[in-house]
Enzyme design. Structure first.
Site, PDB file in Angstrom:
ATOM      1  N   ALA A 519       0.948  -1.287  -0.030  1.00 20.59           N
ATOM      2  CA  ALA A 519      -0.069   0.077  -0.096  1.00 20.59           C
ATOM      3  C   ALA A 519       0.835   1.168   0.156  1.00 20.59           C
ATOM      4  O   ALA A 519       2.001   1.166   0.362  1.00 20.59           O
ATOM      5  CB  ALA A 519      -0.924  -0.047   1.072  1.00 20.59           C
ATOM      6  N   GLY A 521       0.352   4.677   2.077  1.00 22.10           N
ATOM      7  CA  GLY A 521      -0.439   4.997   2.836  1.00 22.10           C
ATOM      8  C   GLY A 521       0.082   6.492   3.111  1.00 22.10           C
ATOM      9  O   GLY A 521       0.585   7.147   2.343  1.00 22.10           O
ATOM     10  N   PHE A 523       1.476   8.228   5.285  1.00 25.11           N
ATOM     11  CA  PHE A 523       3.047   8.569   5.857  1.00 25.11           C
ATOM     12  C   PHE A 523       4.064   8.062   4.720  1.00 25.11           C
ATOM     13  O   PHE A 523       5.394   8.606   4.971  1.00 25.11           O
ATOM     14  CB  PHE A 523       3.295   7.966   7.224  1.00 25.11           C
ATOM     15  CG  PHE A 523       2.541   8.578   8.325  1.00 25.11           C
ATOM     16  CD1 PHE A 523       2.931   9.980   8.672  1.00 25.11           C
ATOM     17  CD2 PHE A 523       1.329   8.224   8.870  1.00 25.11           C
ATOM     18  CE1 PHE A 523       2.338  10.887   9.724  1.00 25.11           C
ATOM     19  CE2 PHE A 523       0.680   9.017   9.660  1.00 25.11           C
ATOM     20  CZ  PHE A 523       1.243  10.204  10.336  1.00 25.11           C
ATOM     21  N   GLY A 524       3.521   7.251   3.763  1.00 26.07           N
ATOM     22  CA  GLY A 524       4.459   6.633   3.060  1.00 26.07           C
ATOM     23  C   GLY A 524       4.429   5.170   2.625  1.00 26.07           C
ATOM     24  O   GLY A 524       3.330   4.607   2.895  1.00 26.07           O
ATOM     25  N   PRO A 525       5.190   4.442   1.850  1.00 25.93           N
ATOM     26  CA  PRO A 525       4.702   3.236   1.437  1.00 25.93           C
ATOM     27  C   PRO A 525       4.792   2.189   2.309  1.00 25.93           C
ATOM     28  O   PRO A 525       5.407   2.379   3.496  1.00 25.93           O
ATOM     29  CB  PRO A 525       5.749   2.787   0.601  1.00 25.93           C
ATOM     30  CG  PRO A 525       6.955   3.858   0.674  1.00 25.93           C
ATOM     31  CD  PRO A 525       6.287   4.941   1.524  1.00 25.93           C
ATOM     32  N   VAL A 526       3.962   1.083   2.273  1.00 31.05           N
ATOM     33  CA  VAL A 526       3.967  -0.051   3.064  1.00 31.05           C
ATOM     34  C   VAL A 526       4.269  -1.162   2.425  1.00 31.05           C
ATOM     35  O   VAL A 526       3.872  -1.462   1.449  1.00 31.05           O
ATOM     36  CB  VAL A 526       2.561  -0.104   3.907  1.00 31.05           C
ATOM     37  CG1 VAL A 526       2.474  -1.107   4.942  1.00 31.05           C
ATOM     38  CG2 VAL A 526       1.968   1.082   4.427  1.00 31.05           C
ATOM     39  N   LYS A 540       6.339  -0.250   7.439  1.00 33.12           N
ATOM     40  CA  LYS A 540       5.825   1.261   7.056  1.00 33.12           C
ATOM     41  C   LYS A 540       6.953   2.263   6.951  1.00 33.12           C
ATOM     42  O   LYS A 540       7.487   2.443   8.054  1.00 33.12           O
ATOM     43  CB  LYS A 540       4.577   1.561   7.939  1.00 33.12           C
ATOM     44  CG  LYS A 540       3.631   2.621   7.352  1.00 33.12           C
ATOM     45  CD  LYS A 540       2.504   3.249   8.442  1.00 33.12           C
ATOM     46  CE  LYS A 540       1.106   2.215   8.243  1.00 33.12           C
ATOM     47  NZ  LYS A 540       0.257   2.888   9.025  1.00 33.12           N
ATOM     48  N   ASP A 660      -7.849   9.193  10.876  1.00 28.30           N
ATOM     49  CA  ASP A 660      -7.900   8.718   9.572  1.00 28.30           C
ATOM     50  C   ASP A 660      -8.643   7.532   9.545  1.00 28.30           C
ATOM     51  O   ASP A 660      -8.476   6.678   8.847  1.00 28.30           O
ATOM     52  CB  ASP A 660      -6.736   8.788   8.914  1.00 28.30           C
ATOM     53  CG  ASP A 660      -6.683   8.530   7.321  1.00 28.30           C
ATOM     54  OD1 ASP A 660      -7.577   9.012   6.801  1.00 28.30           O
ATOM     55  OD2 ASP A 660      -5.744   8.207   6.865  1.00 28.30           O
TER      56      ASP A 660
END
Ligand SMILES: *[C@@H]1O[C@H](CO)[C@@H](O)[C@H](O)[C@H]1NC(C)=O
Ligand SMILES: *[C@@H]1O[C@H](CO)[C@@H](O)[C@H](O)[C@H]1NC(C)=O
Ligand SMILES: *[C@@H]1O[C@H](CO)[C@@H](O)[C@H](O)[C@H]1NC(C)=O
Ligand SMILES: *[C@@H]1O[C@H](CO)[C@@H](O)[C@H](O)[C@H]1NC(C)=O
Ligand SMILES: *[C@@H]1O[C@H](CO)[C@@H](O)[C@H](O)[C@H]1NC(C)=O
Ligand SMILES: *[C@@H]1O[C@H](CO)[C@@H](O)[C@H](O)[C@H]1NC(C)=O
Ligand SMILES: *[C@@H]1O[C@H](CO)[C@@H](O)[C@H](O)[C@H]1NC(C)=O
Length: 811
Positions: A519, A521, A523-526, A540, A660
């Site tokens: 994903a 997200g 805050f950044g990629p997961v 994350k 969120d």
């Protein structure tokens, strides 16, 4: 139309008006006859067609004609085109064919002609198209053919020709564009083709041609099928041929010859190549050829070409690839991301590939025509494949499915099952138990849901551990500025003795390969990966917190790790790699609510996997899709999330605002219980864009008023999720076009207000008498999404309200 005999035609009467009959200007003579596909059968009798002595064009194709009368041959004076294709004409083709000396096009294909090709073909001086393919002609192509110098297209494929190929053939046909000799046993040498200046389609597949390829590549070749012959010599000889235009070539098949050496070093000149088959030759040991420029490639067959080393990741850039055959080589390493969208046939069997079969590929297999991974050292979780497929296409692979979806069910199945599968599972299970036992000895087993994975080795000898490391996703690129990956510790709160480092993370995610990206997200990629100890984790990368110091980040994360609830995704550790911060969570193997409800990403549906064969024992094993049709399950998800939020709001001090709440933040764990993620991360950060996701943000937080998020904005977000669960609809969609109905919230609220709740309920839900409860739940959603924050209930109250609408026992 029934079967019409040619005897039924009365050729003595005027025929110029008949359909398919064409006469000259004076209406005296028939000059054209098209009688294709009229079920004409039998012999062409005397004084019928033979009488049309001014005939220039005759098409009798697609009938059931078996032979000719003797006067047929008198047509030769004027006939320019003759098409007898697709009939049942049998016997020898008489030398009379030589009478047709003004003939320009002759098509006798798909008949039962036998005997030799008549030498009188040499008289057809005007012939441009000569098709006698799919018959049973024997012997040789007569030398006389060399007189037919106007030939543009010549097809003798699929006959029984086994003689020698005429010497000087190439030089005799400067105008020839299409040559098909395929499927005979013609003996010849490659040099006999030289001189074909105009050739575009050359098909000499399945014959007995010898010599080097040097003379063959010439003209304007678009299609070259030289497969199944005895061509020898160095394959790169093809390349030395000057004045040959590679850019036109789109089909090249050199398979099953005796070519040696290494592939052309640079295939990039053949940029329009769509089909490339080099299989089954005697090439020297070599690496995968450079194929990046061949962006039109649809078919690539490098089976038995003696290639070794890795399959290059650039293969995923071949967006049109439909068939990939790399079988019977010595390829090693992992299977890279294959960009699987168009792939229909994949054969990787008989190599030395290792590691896990990528998830993206596994999920695609049911849609593919054919695949084979047998005889490698691969592991996989064959969750969506039948046992039979596993046994035929994954011979010698290790099935490493985590016993995740439902351990109880698994035990039950083990007890009930008969036959081979039972034994198979038992063997696999005991292997896992053995490995798990070893692990427990080494690392200590405290977490009860540690993943049962076979990939447990530490990457002690991993090579690329010197940084800085840079990574890319579709929307971001990021750098971990560390010198030595093994010197950067990974903190796992409950397992301090594991002594993991950033190198373990690199290994677990194949250097943050896109393949492991799950994903992108807020805050950044997961990413996902399996850390030593069999810990299946989501990692994350926190790209947007770089203003905080390491110490602040560590403190915040350690604080978050203490927040535990059965409906929250647990933070289990973190790593500070340069100024790159990575938080680590347990991996949630059953996807998230957005995927589940709206199918946004493929579901890794663990509950319909190899032990699905016996599906009559209760609700849990009928698969996620089936579960989702029950109100009981949807209610369980809603209540679980309400509990998680109530805990964050009222059970923590100070209380935590999630900020969120949305379907994609709600994950399903191995027991299919809902778990909320992304809570409480860096709430102190001044990030004005981080006030929630579109469709979930309450009016008081939306621009331009834009107040700070509060507990009541979480309640609003929860209300939207509740609406999604009940209606099955997305929060924002093109459907909401009305001025008043702009999103799911206004649509659902409108229906509640007008007392039309029943319309809102997802038709997929099998109601089974729970209508009243579902409608009540919809009203709870109505309360949560009130415009005024003060009118919204607290999460505590919502838990209570939801419990009141709990489905009764047998729903
Ligand atoms: C063609 O004709 C033969 C005999 O004349 C007959 O046996 C056969 O069924 C016919 N085939 C078709 C497709 O009409
Ligand atoms: C002969 O007729 C067949 C069937 O109608 C057609 O496919 C073929 O192209 C024709 N041959 C030539 C040389 O035009
Ligand atoms: C071609 O095949 C025929 C019949 O099978 C055989 O008698 C003849 O020897 C063959 N010719 C060549 C050149 O192989
Ligand atoms: C070559 O001809 C054979 C027999 O007609 C056919 O099966 C094959 O598909 C042809 N190859 C190409 C590239 O058209
Ligand atoms: C690859 O080429 C070989 C040799 O021609 C053939 O046997 C095999 O079927 C081909 N593979 C595919 C997937 O077409
Ligand atoms: C397969 O790989 C292993 C280790 O990577 C190596 O020892 C072995 O020789 C390879 N086997 C073949 C057939 O290449
Ligand atoms: C896969 O390849 C192996 C080895 O060639 C073969 O035995 C097996 O039958 C193939 N399986 C399928 C499904 O094609």
């Amino acid at each position: 139309m029934g079967v019409v005999s040619l005897y039924n035609f009365n050729f003595s009467s005027p025929v110029c008006s008949w359909q398919g009959v064409f006469c000259d200007a004076q209406h005296e003579n028939v000059i054209g006859l098209v009688a294709s596909g009229l079920s004409l059968s039998g012999f062409i009798p005397d004084t019928t067609i033979g009488k049309l002595n001014k005939l220039q064009s005759l098409d009798l194709s697609n009938n059931n004609i078996t032979g000719f009368s003797s006067d047929f041959w008198s047509l030769g004076k004027s006939l320019k085109t003759l098409n007898l294709s697709c009939n049942h004409v049998f016997g020898i083709l008489p030398n009379n064919i030589g009478n047709f000396d003004v003939l320009e096009s002759l098509d006798l294909s798909f008949n039962n002609f036998s005997g030799e090709i008549p030498a009188s073909f040499s008289a057809l001086l005007s012939v441009q198209v000569l098709k006698i393919d799919r018959n049973q002609f024997v012997g040789s192509i007569p030398l006389g053919i060399l007189s037919c110098q106007n030939l543009v297209s010549f097809d003798v494929s699929s006959n029984l020709l086994n003689g020698t190929f005429p010497v000087g053939f190439g030089a005799a046909f400067p105008k020839l564009k299409i040559l098909n000799l395929a499927g005979n046993e013609i003996h010849g040498r490659s040099s006999q083709f030289s001189g074909l200046k105009s050739i575009t389609h050359l098909n000499i597949s399945r014959n007995s041609f010898h010599g080097s390829l040097m003379h063959v590549f010439q003209g304007q070749l678009e299609v070259a099928d030289l497969s199944h012959n005895h061509f020898q010599g160095h394959v790169s000889q093809v390349h030395f041929k000057f004045n040959f235009n590679w850019s036109l070539l789109h089909f090249l098949d050199l398979s099953s010859n005796n070519l040696v050496g290494e592939f052309f070093h640079d295939l990039s000149e053949a940029q329009n190549l769509r089909h490339l088959n080099l299989a089954n030759n005697r090439f020297s040991g070599q690496h995968f050829p450079r194929i990046l420029k061949l962006s039109s490639l649809e078919y690539l067959n490098l089976s038995q070409t003696n290639i070794s080393g890795d399959i290059p990741t650039e293969i995923s850039k071949l967006g049109s690839l439909r068939t990939l055959d790399l079988s019977m080589n010595s390829l090693s390493g992992r299977i890279p991301y294959l960009g699987t969208n168009s792939l229909q046939v994949l054969d990787l069997s008989c190599n030395n590939l290792t590691g896990e079969v990528p998830f993206s590929l596994l999920s695609k297999l049911p849609q593919m025509k054919r695949f084979n991974f047998s005889y490698n050292n691969l592991t996989l979780c064959a969750s969506n494949l039948s046992g039979k497929t596993f046994k035929t296409a994954f011979i010698g692979s290790l099935n490493s499915c985590p016993i995740a979806a439902n351990p109880d069910l698994f035990k039950r199945k083990m007890a009930k099952h008969n036959g081979g599968l039972k034994l198979y599972l038992a063997v696999t299970l005991s292997l896992f138990c053995f490995l798990m036992g070893l692990l427990c000895l080494v690392f200590g087993c405290r977490r009860k849901n540690t993943m049962w994975e076979a990939k447990l080795l530490r990457p002690r000898e991993e090579k690329n551990i010197s940084g800085p490391f840079s990574f890319e996703t579709d929307s971001a690129s990021w750098v971990a500025d560390v010198k030595l990956a093994t010197s950067v510790p990974v903190v796992i709160f409950e397992k301090p003795l594991l002594n993991l480092t950033f190198a373990d993370i690199l290994f677990a995610t194949s250097h943050f390969d896109r393949e492991t990206l799950i994903a992108e997200g807020r805050f950044g990629p997961v990413y996902r990966g399996i850390l030593p100890g069999g810990m299946h984790v989501a990692l994350k990368a926190l790209l947007h917190v770089s203003t905080m110091t390491d110490k602040e980040v560590a403190k915040e994360l350690e604080h978050l790790a203490c927040i535990k609830h059965p409906n929250l995704v647990p933070l289990i550790g973190y790593c500070l790699a340069g100024d790159q911060r990575i938080s680590i969570y347990n991996y949630m193997e059953n996807g998230n609510l957005q995927i589940l409800l709206h199918g946004v990403q493929p579901i890794e549906d663990w509950s319909t996997n190899i032990w699905e064969e016996n599906t009559n024992s209760g609700a849990q094993n009928v698969g996620l899709e089936e579960l989702l049709k029950t109100w009981r399950f949807r209610h369980k998800l809603a209540l679980g999330i309400a509990r998680a939020l109530a805990f964050l709001h009222h059970g923590c001090s100070p209380s935590i605002i999630h900020r969120d709440v949305k379907a994609s933040s709600i994950h399903l764990d191995s027991n299919l219980d809902p778990r909320l993620s992304g809570f409480g991360l860096f709430s102190g950060l001044e990030d004005h864009n981080a006030h929630g996701s579109p469709g979930y943000v309450p009016p008081e937080v939306v621009q331009p008023i834009s107040g700070p998020p509060t507990l009541k904005s979480d309640v609003y977000g929860f209300g939207v999720v509740l609406f999604e669960l009940i209606t099955g609809k997305k929060p924002l969609d093109d459907d909401y076009q009305d001025e008043k109905v702009v999103n799911l919230v206004s649509w659902a609220r409108g229906l509640v207000r007008r007392n039309q709740c029943a319309i809102a309920i997802d038709p997929k839900i099998q109601r089974m008498g729970s209508d009243t409860q579902i409608e009540e739940a919809l009203r709870i959603g109505y309360l949560c999404t009130a415009d005024l924050p003060t009118k919204r209930p607290s999460m505590h109250q919502i838990v209570g309200l939801l419990k009141d609408v709990e489905p009764v026992a047998d729903q």
